[in-house]
Motif scaffolding. Structure first.
Motif, mmCIF file in Angstrom:
data_model
loop_
_atom_site.group_PDB
_atom_site.id
_atom_site.type_symbol
_atom_site.label_atom_id
_atom_site.label_comp_id
_atom_site.label_asym_id
_atom_site.label_seq_id
_atom_site.Cartn_x
_atom_site.Cartn_y
_atom_site.Cartn_z
ATOM 1 N N GLY A 292 0.812 -1.211 0.000
ATOM 2 C CA GLY A 292 0.000 0.000 0.000
ATOM 3 C C GLY A 292 0.845 1.261 0.000
ATOM 4 O O GLY A 292 0.512 2.248 -0.655
ATOM 5 N N VAL A 293 1.974 1.212 0.713
ATOM 6 C CA VAL A 293 2.830 2.407 0.800
ATOM 7 C C VAL A 293 3.472 2.746 -0.545
ATOM 8 O O VAL A 293 3.855 3.885 -0.788
ATOM 9 N N GLU A 294 3.582 1.749 -1.416
ATOM 10 C CA GLU A 294 4.220 1.981 -2.719
ATOM 11 C C GLU A 294 3.364 2.855 -3.633
ATOM 12 O O GLU A 294 3.835 3.297 -4.676
ATOM 13 N N ALA A 295 2.109 3.046 -3.285
ATOM 14 C CA ALA A 295 1.237 3.857 -4.142
ATOM 15 C C ALA A 295 1.423 5.353 -3.893
ATOM 16 O O ALA A 295 0.827 6.182 -4.585
ATOM 17 N N GLN A 296 2.273 5.692 -2.922
ATOM 18 C CA GLN A 296 2.515 7.104 -2.598
ATOM 19 C C GLN A 296 2.899 7.903 -3.853
ATOM 20 O O GLN A 296 3.849 7.553 -4.548
ATOM 21 N N GLY A 297 2.108 8.924 -4.148
ATOM 22 C CA GLY A 297 2.430 9.810 -5.260
ATOM 23 C C GLY A 297 2.169 9.219 -6.634
ATOM 24 O O GLY A 297 2.499 9.837 -7.640
ATOM 25 N N LYS A 298 1.593 8.025 -6.675
ATOM 26 C CA LYS A 298 1.376 7.390 -7.978
ATOM 27 C C LYS A 298 -0.105 7.424 -8.341
ATOM 28 O O LYS A 298 -0.939 7.928 -7.590
ATOM 29 N N THR A 299 -0.428 6.860 -9.516
ATOM 30 C CA THR A 299 -1.836 6.754 -9.902
ATOM 31 C C THR A 299 -2.228 5.282 -9.914
ATOM 32 O O THR A 299 -1.472 4.418 -10.369
#
Lengths: 755, 82, 158
Positions: free
Chosen positions: C66-73
């Motif tokens: 979940g943290v990998e979605a930071q700033g992404k779409t």
């Protein structure tokens, strides 16, 4: 494919399913998709041993963990009565079911539940599971069916004595039951045969492989009411089992059928539901439980593996005169393999005077088998269809010609006793013979196989309600979980019968409080049985609509007929009245007696037996042993295809599962009886790149007992592929494989043996 | 009298292996009662775990169906499905 | 354990959630954001039921944190239709009955759209290999493959 006769407006067309938009937009709610306020997450402690006594369970550390709200063991379950209850494929014993839900004294397979926890998060629940200390006394185990039958095999149940034999055995064994079907005199039959072929075959247990793991949300209220939301093939089945296991009145249990992400028979029993109810009532909060894929493989499904001997004799002109089969089928840890139906279906596609089938239901230390699409039939018919192929080759007769020559037809007495009515075995073989596919030449290392299959189809309890709304639209309620488009076929049959636009009929699968008892979605019964209830309910609504028109026109009800969605005067003698539509009559409903509806609650009889014949082309790579399925055609007598696309889909999906069974799928155990391939990476179901298009030919020989001629279609298509693929591999390699799956290592080993 | 064919060992264990038995009955209820009287255990077994086929139609829950001397009656294991 | 505050874009809208460092994107989407259209079939990247687009790349959301979605779409099945107008793939799947139980369908649709976005004229073999990571146990794939190819043909013609 046969086009529909013009007389139907909706039946036989390719409508958009009513639940379709929900399912392509992510709105549809499946088992794990419901969240309730304050909901806890439940997890299960599973046995690491294949066979062991439970000496003690210490839950104190888990209970002390912050966030843990409930821990249960078998001590929290009432002692179950050994009462037989109808399950998906047979009667099962509530005490056995209770032990499978949560082990009481002994664990009988690796992965069996011994305790369960509920906590505020999944993570805490996982940690609590790890803190539960179970002390086991490990016992010797047995996995293989033939090994389990040996005199020195570890015995799973010391109170189990083989049924169906006389005198009753004095020593307990792993053989739960013996069944036997006989017809005519097989010794005389074999004496009259010019060619006799006898071969042994084995099949491995295979999992239904539904993509949605088992999931439930349970909410037990302090007043004793229980709400259950779950993915199953029968929410009434869930109610029956939960009520029986937990000794709760059925009226206090409401089960709502979530959308179901595949079942194929595997969701005709309960695993998590009683645990979730117990955890909910102990914690006072709603509890969700969802199996991991690994748990699905270890602790649910599969169907039986088997060992068998098939012997068939024919005269030199190709008449099959004697058939003999012995089947040894794995039941898993408790009795209940589908050996009965396996024995009954084995030779059913053929008209033979002398038949004997003996079957054994054998327990071993693996999870309890549960229904899988035509339970038992793919296994026994696999061996038989391979031997039919060998007979054809020995006699120098084309394999479809041999099947045509011996095909069961109206009036044929099946080995299991019943004389067939109108059936379509002959027609499926003829249609297969007529295909361009069957005549297409093959290349090197390629082979073509054919095989036929039979399944009874079943009826059973179903209910339906039709309500005419104030604007003339129609609400249809029933209680058969929609596993593959049945809402569409129900609405189509209602629209056809009532004479209204299909898109004005809204079908709903309602909860156990809102309709009467339904048997599970299984046995290819829903379009047949629930469809019959829908037509009956619609006809009851039509009678009421006619009665309302009669009141409005001030004539006798006999003077009103129902045609094309309208009440009309039966003749000019009745009077000169403009036809009244459903909407016209609905608008007047309050003045003519109130809301208009029709209901039916039935136990459907007269399911139509169904047959299929498949053609399969393969290419075998002699170096790697990889089998490529090049081309596939499935022919089936479907009675009547209400929605042809979903009928074709049943044939295609069944064929794909059968191909997986033939080529790749198996359970692999280590020496300690532990499953080694509990995941989709190692338990390899067919993926898109493994398969060709699957052509379908729908034969429609209507079942006379159904208003539209429906037979039921879901079971048959998984039966022929096992032998069709095996016969194709034999044709391609010149070697007969007697064991499934024919995976690359198995093929390479056997080819090396051949040299 | 009606003739009842017992096709599976589950049923014939009560009849000493006899596969065809006759009893006096006008419907299935009477038939099952008569079978229980003649072969103790068989009627119970039929009610609990077996289907009856009459003239080619398999009935999982038979009870009031009429049977005559001409009826073809078979006692079978129950069939479910996936 | 401290939760991470993540800011991301889901289906074109800014979204925020708190998640544990070990939580998968799949769990976050389903449990924290409430988008349950993305399904769990295996949690090991073998079945494709949890397929989503992450910064324009097709991923199994069970293999992404979940943290990998930071700033992404992130694009999920819930964002595939344009309001009431279904995406042509969704419409074709309905017309051609390319689903039975519907459980694998969100993942299949996301994966198929990812294919058509880069290749508007795929061969049958290309479709089969592209979708080889999306297990379907109901259909035998026949109608899925046809629906994807027919959609591509329609979109080329449009």
């Amino acid at each position: 494919m046969n086009e529909q006769p013009k007389k139907f407006k909706w039946v036989g067309t390719r409508t958009i399913r009513p639940d379709g938009v929900d399912k392509v937009t992510g709105r549809a709610m499946y088992g794990a998709d419901l969240t309730l306020p304050g909901m806890l997450q439940g997890k299960v402690v599973r046995s690491p041993h294949a066979h062991a006594k439970i000496k003690s369970i210490d839950t104190s550390k888990a209970e002390a963990l912050d966030g843990v709200k409930a821990v249960i063991t078998a001590d929290d379950m009432p002692q179950a009565d050994p009462t037989p209850v109808a399950a998906g494929e047979a009667m099962i014993n509530l005490r056995d079911l209770s032990d499978n839900v949560i082990a009481r004294h002994k664990v009988l397979y690796e992965g069996q539940t011994v305790a369960a926890v509920a906590a505020t998060t999944s993570d805490i629940a996982d940690r609590a599971v790890a803190l539960i200390e179970v002390e086991y006394e490990v016992l010797p185990h047995v996995i293989d069916v033939l090994a389990a039958m040996k005199d020195d095999a570890p015995v799973l149940h010391d109170d189990m004595f083989t049924g169906g034999v006389k005198p009753k055995p004095e020593v307990a064994s792993n053989v739960a039951n013996r069944v036997e079907f006989t017809l005519g005199d097989i010794e005389a039959g074999f004496a009259a045969a010019d060619v006799v072929i006898e071969q042994d075959f084995t099949t491995e247990p295979v999992h239904q492989g539904y993509i949605e793991p088992h999931a439930v949300v349970a909410d037990a209220n302090p007043d004793g009411k229980v709400d259950i939301w779950c993915s199953s093939q029968g929410h009434f089945m869930v109610r029956t089992f939960v009520a029986g296991l937990l000794k709760i009145d059925m009226s206090k249990i409401k089960v709502t059928a979530a959308e179901i992400g595949g079942g194929f028979g595997g969701k005709t029993t309960v695993y998590l539901e009683p645990l979730a109810v117990l955890l909910s009532s102990k914690s006072g909060r709603p509890v969700r439980m969802v199996m991991s894929r690994e748990e699905v493989f270890r602790a649910s499904g599969p169907t039986s593996g088997a060992a068998m001997t098939i012997k068939m004799g024919a005269t030199k002109d190709g008449k099959i005169v004697a058939c003999d089969a012995t089947l040894y089928m794995q039941a898993g840890a408790w009795p209940g393999s589908p050996v009965g139906p396996a024995a009954m279906t084995a030779f059913a596609p053929y008209d033979v005077d002398n038949v004997k089938v003996v079957g054994f239901d054998v327990v071993s230390n693996r999870q309890k088998v549960v229904a899988y699409r035509a339970p038992g039939a793919p296994i026994s018919e696999y061996g038989v269809e391979c031997v039919v192929d060998e007979l054809a080759s020995e006699l120098g007769i084309d394999p479809l010609e041999l099947r045509a020559k011996n095909a069961a037809k109206e009036g044929t007495q099946a080995a299991y006793g019943v004389k067939f009515g109108a059936i379509g075995m002959v027609e499926t073989v003829a249609a297969a013979q007529a295909t361009e596919h069957y005549k297409t030449p093959l290349g090197p290392n390629q082979g073509r196989g054919v095989a036929s299959g039979f399944w009874f189809n079943i009826g059973g309890e179903s209910c339906a309600g039709i309500r005419i709304n104030e604007d003339g639209s129609v609400s249809l309620t029933e209680g058969s979980p929609d596993i593959g488009g049945s809402r569409a076929s129900m609405a189509m049959m209602a629209a056809e019968t009532l004479g209204v636009d299909y898109y004005k009929v809204k079908p709903s699968v309602v909860d156990t409080d809102a309709t009467g008892y339904h048997f599970v979605t299984g046995g290819s019964r829903v379009t047949f049985a629930t469809g019959m209830a829908v037509v009956k309910a619609t006809n009851a609504a039509i009678d009421e609509l006619r009665a309302r028109a009669a009141k409005i026109w001030d004539v006798d009800v006999e003077g009103v007929v129902w045609e094309d969605g309208h009440a009309k005067p039966a003749s000019s003698n009745v009077g000169d009245f403009d036809p009244m539509s459903v909407a016209d009559l609905a608008a007047m409903a309050n003045k003519t007696g109130g809301p208009i509806s029709g209901h039916a609650d039935i136990n459907a009889k007269g399911a139509g037996p169904a047959f299929g014949t498949h053609i399969c082309d393969v290419e075998v790579d002699p170096d790697t042993g990889h089998v490529t399925v090049l081309r596939y055609t499935a022919v089936q007598d479907v009675g009547r295809a209400i929605h042809p696309s979903y009928v074709e889909g049943q044939l295609q999906g069944g064929a794909a599962q059968g191909i997986g069974w033939a080529l790749n799928e198996e359970y692999i155990y280590d020496e300690n009886g532990k499953l080694e391939n509990a995941g989709f990476l190692d338990y390899r179901v067919p993926v898109a790149s493994d398969l060709p298009m699957i052509d379908t030919i729908l034969i429609e020989i209507p079942n006379p007992t159904h208003p539209f001629g429906v037979r039921g279609v879901g079971e048959v298509p998984i039966i022929p592929p096992l032998a069709a693929v095996a016969n194709a591999v034999a044709a391609a390699t010149g070697v007969r494989f007697h064991a499934l799956p024919m995976s690359p290592p198995a093929i390479v080993a056997k080819m090396a043996e051949k040299g | 009298m009606v003739k009842v064919v017992l096709t599976s060992g589950t049923a014939t264990q009560y009849t000493d292996g006899e596969t065809e038995v006759t009893v006096a009955a006008k419907n299935v209820r009477q038939m099952v009662t008569a079978l229980e009287a003649k072969y103790p255990g068989l009627g119970t077994e039929i009610n609990q775990s077996m289907s009856v086929a009459i003239d080619g139609t398999i009935l999982p829950d038979p009870f009031l169906e009429e049977v005559t001397e001409e009826s073809e009656i078979f006692v079978l294991p129950k069939i479910g499905g996936g | 354990m401290a939760k991470h505050h993540i800011t991301t874009t889901i289906n074109g809208e800014e979204a925020e959630y708190l998640c544990e460092p070990q939580e998968t994107l799949l769990d976050v989407l389903r449990d924290e954001v409430g988008l349950t259209g993305t399904k769990e079939g295996c949690s090991s990247g073998d079945c494709g039921a949890c397929s989503v687009m992450l910064d324009g790349r097709l991923v199994c959301s069970c293999l992404v944190l979940g943290v990998e979605a930071q700033g992404k779409t992130v694009e999920t099945i819930e964002g595939m239709a344009d309001g009431e107008v279904l995406h042509p793939l969704q419409q074709k799947f309905l017309e051609e009955a390319a689903l039975q139980c519907g459980y694998c369908t969100p993942g299949v649709l996301i994966a198929a759209k990812a294919l058509l976005d880069i290749n508007n004229d795929p061969t049958e073999t290309e479709v089969r290999y592209w979708l080889a990571g999306n297990l379907c146990r109901c259909t035998g794939y026949d109608k899925i493959i046809r629906a994807v190819m027919d959609t591509a043909a329609d979109m080329r013609g449009a």
